[in-house]
Scaffold this motif. Structure first.
Motif, mmCIF file in Angstrom:
data_model
loop_
_atom_site.group_PDB
_atom_site.id
_atom_site.type_symbol
_atom_site.label_atom_id
_atom_site.label_comp_id
_atom_site.label_asym_id
_atom_site.label_seq_id
_atom_site.Cartn_x
_atom_site.Cartn_y
_atom_site.Cartn_z
ATOM 1 N N ILE A 54 0.808 -1.049 0.096
ATOM 2 C CA ILE A 54 0.070 0.006 0.055
ATOM 3 C C ILE A 54 0.802 1.158 0.052
ATOM 4 N N SER A 55 0.739 2.020 -0.893
ATOM 5 C CA SER A 55 1.652 3.135 -1.037
ATOM 6 C C SER A 55 0.583 4.445 -1.542
ATOM 7 N N ASN A 56 0.571 5.522 -0.606
ATOM 8 C CA ASN A 56 -0.133 6.524 -1.028
ATOM 9 C C ASN A 56 -1.764 6.161 -1.350
ATOM 10 N N LYS A 57 -2.339 5.176 -0.567
ATOM 11 C CA LYS A 57 -3.522 4.732 -0.788
ATOM 12 C C LYS A 57 -3.753 3.622 -2.076
ATOM 13 N N ASN A 58 -2.611 3.463 -2.875
ATOM 14 C CA ASN A 58 -2.570 2.723 -3.876
ATOM 15 C C ASN A 58 -2.368 1.300 -3.272
ATOM 16 N N LEU A 59 -3.087 0.117 -4.080
ATOM 17 C CA LEU A 59 -2.832 -1.246 -3.615
ATOM 18 C C LEU A 59 -2.025 -1.998 -4.762
ATOM 19 N N GLU A 60 -1.085 -2.867 -4.492
ATOM 20 C CA GLU A 60 -0.503 -3.796 -5.417
ATOM 21 C C GLU A 60 -0.463 -4.911 -4.754
ATOM 22 N N GLY A 61 -0.431 -5.982 -5.353
ATOM 23 C CA GLY A 61 -0.268 -7.170 -4.628
ATOM 24 C C GLY A 61 -0.674 -8.572 -5.427
ATOM 25 N N ASN A 62 0.034 -9.652 -4.800
ATOM 26 C CA ASN A 62 -0.101 -10.975 -5.553
ATOM 27 C C ASN A 62 -0.608 -11.849 -4.521
ATOM 28 N N LEU A 63 -1.699 -12.360 -4.742
ATOM 29 C CA LEU A 63 -2.024 -13.481 -3.774
ATOM 30 C C LEU A 63 -2.445 -14.774 -4.260
ATOM 31 N N ASP A 64 -2.469 -15.715 -3.625
ATOM 32 C CA ASP A 64 -2.885 -17.264 -3.885
ATOM 33 C C ASP A 64 -3.901 -17.678 -3.304
ATOM 34 N N LEU A 65 -5.092 -17.721 -4.025
ATOM 35 C CA LEU A 65 -6.479 -18.064 -3.385
ATOM 36 C C LEU A 65 -6.630 -19.493 -3.659
ATOM 37 N N GLY A 66 -6.662 -20.396 -2.599
ATOM 38 C CA GLY A 66 -7.080 -21.566 -2.533
ATOM 39 C C GLY A 66 -8.470 -21.961 -1.926
ATOM 40 N N LEU A 67 -9.175 -22.656 -2.727
ATOM 41 C CA LEU A 67 -10.319 -23.220 -2.515
ATOM 42 C C LEU A 67 -10.267 -24.678 -2.040
ATOM 43 N N ARG A 68 -11.151 -25.034 -1.284
ATOM 44 C CA ARG A 68 -11.559 -26.712 -0.974
ATOM 45 C C ARG A 68 -11.695 -27.319 -2.208
ATOM 46 N N ARG A 69 -11.116 -28.489 -2.253
ATOM 47 C CA ARG A 69 -10.647 -29.100 -3.444
ATOM 48 C C ARG A 69 -12.260 -29.348 -4.328
ATOM 49 N N ASN A 70 -13.052 -29.744 -3.659
ATOM 50 C CA ASN A 70 -14.273 -29.683 -4.489
ATOM 51 C C ASN A 70 -15.017 -28.375 -4.966
ATOM 52 N N LEU A 71 -14.633 -27.303 -4.336
ATOM 53 C CA LEU A 71 -14.873 -26.129 -4.857
ATOM 54 C C LEU A 71 -14.218 -25.750 -5.968
ATOM 55 N N GLY A 72 -13.076 -25.991 -5.962
ATOM 56 C CA GLY A 72 -12.010 -25.575 -6.792
ATOM 57 C C GLY A 72 -12.357 -26.430 -8.125
ATOM 58 N N THR A 73 -12.644 -27.600 -7.906
ATOM 59 C CA THR A 73 -12.769 -28.502 -8.959
ATOM 60 C C THR A 73 -14.272 -27.890 -9.770
ATOM 61 N N ILE A 74 -15.074 -27.455 -8.976
ATOM 62 C CA ILE A 74 -16.472 -26.728 -9.839
ATOM 63 C C ILE A 74 -16.153 -25.635 -10.720
ATOM 64 N N ILE A 75 -15.125 -24.738 -10.077
ATOM 65 C CA ILE A 75 -14.708 -23.692 -10.929
ATOM 66 C C ILE A 75 -13.592 -24.009 -12.197
ATOM 67 N N SER A 76 -12.823 -25.035 -11.777
ATOM 68 C CA SER A 76 -11.875 -25.582 -12.785
ATOM 69 C C SER A 76 -12.712 -26.223 -14.077
ATOM 70 N N THR A 77 -13.752 -27.004 -13.590
ATOM 71 C CA THR A 77 -14.600 -27.446 -14.712
ATOM 72 C C THR A 77 -15.513 -26.529 -15.246
ATOM 73 N N ALA A 78 -15.816 -25.389 -14.887
ATOM 74 C CA ALA A 78 -16.594 -24.514 -15.281
ATOM 75 C C ALA A 78 -15.860 -23.651 -16.384
ATOM 76 N N THR A 79 -14.698 -23.543 -15.958
ATOM 77 C CA THR A 79 -13.689 -22.700 -16.944
ATOM 78 C C THR A 79 -12.767 -23.732 -17.896
ATOM 79 N N GLY A 80 -13.162 -24.692 -18.134
ATOM 80 C CA GLY A 80 -12.561 -25.860 -18.963
ATOM 81 C C GLY A 80 -10.922 -26.187 -18.560
ATOM 82 N N GLY A 81 -10.941 -26.028 -17.273
ATOM 83 C CA GLY A 81 -9.558 -26.615 -16.738
ATOM 84 C C GLY A 81 -8.579 -25.336 -16.908
ATOM 85 N N GLU A 82 -9.099 -24.230 -16.938
ATOM 86 C CA GLU A 82 -8.178 -23.230 -17.029
ATOM 87 C C GLU A 82 -7.912 -22.585 -15.869
ATOM 88 N N LEU A 83 -8.794 -22.519 -14.633
ATOM 89 C CA LEU A 83 -8.320 -22.039 -13.576
ATOM 90 C C LEU A 83 -8.266 -23.032 -12.416
#
Length: 161
Positions: A54-83
């Motif tokens: 955070i610099s002068n109210k500006n944000l910049e960051g890199n996060l790794d978002l993990g979802l429970r395996r079955n939830l991540g699988t739903i997203i992965s399937t919905a995106t053709g395995g891209e995410l």
């Protein structure tokens, strides 16, 4: 971001969940704040790790978002395995860039989800057209429709990991 994921996965707990773990190291230099070793978890549901500046109210960051395996699988399937392809400690994970300001933060996950879903819909539509036309897209006797479908397939192929 989590509200959108809750809609896609059908998991209402993503809209507001109790955290079981939250830790970070803060480095303050004048008006700049670095949030390092960010580690937030709602055990068995989601986990976020990464860094934010955070610099002068500006944000910049890199996060790794993990979802429970079955939830991540739903997203992965919905995106053709891209995410949400990378598995770590029972979570399927996706890198997320954070930017913007404190008043108007944004992330790239929303755009990645929408783009991947659109590509998936177009791929499905192309497959339906291919089946309806009886085009297999192989051999020297390709017709114009087969060539068009091959072109669409090459444009919409998921990125290589």
């Amino acid at each position: 971001m989590l509200g959108f994921l809750a809609i896609i996965t059908g998991e209402p707990a993503l809209r507001g969940c109790a955290l079981t773990k939250a830790s970070a190291a803060f480095v303050v230099q004048g008006q700049d704040i670095a949030v390092k070793n960010l580690d937030i978890e709602a055990s068995g549901l989601l986990r976020v790790r990464g860094v934010i500046r955070i610099s002068n109210k500006n944000l910049e960051g890199n996060l790794d978002l993990g979802l429970r395996r079955n939830l991540g699988t739903i997203i992965s399937t919905a995106t053709g395995g891209e995410l949400f392809r990378q598995e770590e400690d029972g979570y399927l994970c996706e890198p997320v860039r954070i930017a913007g300001t404190l008043e108007n933060p944004n992330n790239d996950l929303d755009a990645k989800l929408k783009s991947a879903a659109i590509r998936g819909l177009v791929r499905t539509g192309a497959q339906l057209i291919e089946k309806a036309a009886g085009v297999n897209g192989q051999g020297s006797g390709q017709d114009a429709a087969g060539q068009v479908l091959n072109g669409i397939r090459s444009l919409l192929a998921p990125p290589n990991p």
